[in-house]
Design an enzyme around this catalytic site. Structure first.
Site, short mmCIF file in Angstrom:
data_model
loop_
_atom_site.label_atom_id
_atom_site.label_comp_id
_atom_site.label_asym_id
_atom_site.label_seq_id
_atom_site.Cartn_x
_atom_site.Cartn_y
_atom_site.Cartn_z
N HIS A 1 0.84 -1.20 0.00
CA HIS A 1 0.00 0.00 0.00
C HIS A 1 0.88 1.25 0.00
CE1 HIS A 1 1.01 -0.55 4.26
NE2 HIS A 1 0.94 0.78 4.32
N HIS B 1 5.82 6.37 -0.64
CA HIS B 1 6.51 5.15 -1.04
C HIS B 1 5.61 3.94 -0.76
CE1 HIS B 1 7.25 5.31 3.28
NE2 HIS B 1 7.39 3.99 3.23
#
Length: 179
Positions: free
Chosen positions: A38, A122
């Site tokens: 995620h 990220h």
């Protein structure tokens, strides 16, 4: 026990498959599995149940248009000279940064302390410790790769459950984009 929460964008299956395909080659790395991939918008942490319920409702009013997400190469986070995380980079588009900023303001209004770390979008690929193998070969192999793109039309509130084999994430609520 109070819930441990975070807001995130979930890559679609084809992007997750591409990320899973590049993982490997670092001895001792704890690689994320498909369910753990995620892009965090805001880590909320352990919150009082009443605050959690307020946040579930407050995020309904956090409006955003669908946004394009592009994964751009890999890198690592270090602490005191020891690499602890490998990640896939995310191009920090103005739309992504605006959504993250609105999520941050929503959290502060609900009574959470402001996030003190600079937002570094990220997707975590692996967790490492001092005994993990060298990361330079992995980074050299993957740092310049385009790792996928998608149009995000929702974000998710997750509850994180800590387990010896790694965190497990439970979907609490999906929030859809408004066009």
């Amino acid at each position: 026990m109070n819930p441990r929460l975070f807001l995130a964008l979930r890559p679609p299956p084809e992007v997750r498959e591409g990320l899973l395909a590049i993982m490997g080659g670092v001895a001792g790395a704890r690689w994320q599995d498909d369910a753990q991939l995620h892009l965090t918008l805001r880590y909320l942490g352990e919150v009082d149940i009443d605050v959690a319920e307020d946040l579930v409702d407050a995020f309904v009013h956090l409006r955003f248009a669908p946004l394009d997400i592009a994964l751009t190469g890999t890198g690592c986070f270090e602490r005191k000279g020891i690499t602890h995380t490998l990640w896939a980079g995310v191009f920090p588009s103005p739309q992504l940064l605006a959504l993250q900023s609105r999520a941050e303001r929503c959290c502060i209004r609900a009574g959470l302390p402001p996030e003190t770390r600079k937002y570094a979008p990220h997707v975590t690929l692996a967790r490492l410790n001092a005994t993990s193998g060298p990361v330079a070969p992995f980074c050299a192999r993957t740092m310049g790769q385009s790792l996928g793109a998608w149009r995000a039309d929702s974000y998710i509130l997750y509850e994180s459950h800590l387990h010896p084999g790694g965190s497990q994430y439970e979907l609490v609520r999906v929030y859809r984009a408004t066009e």
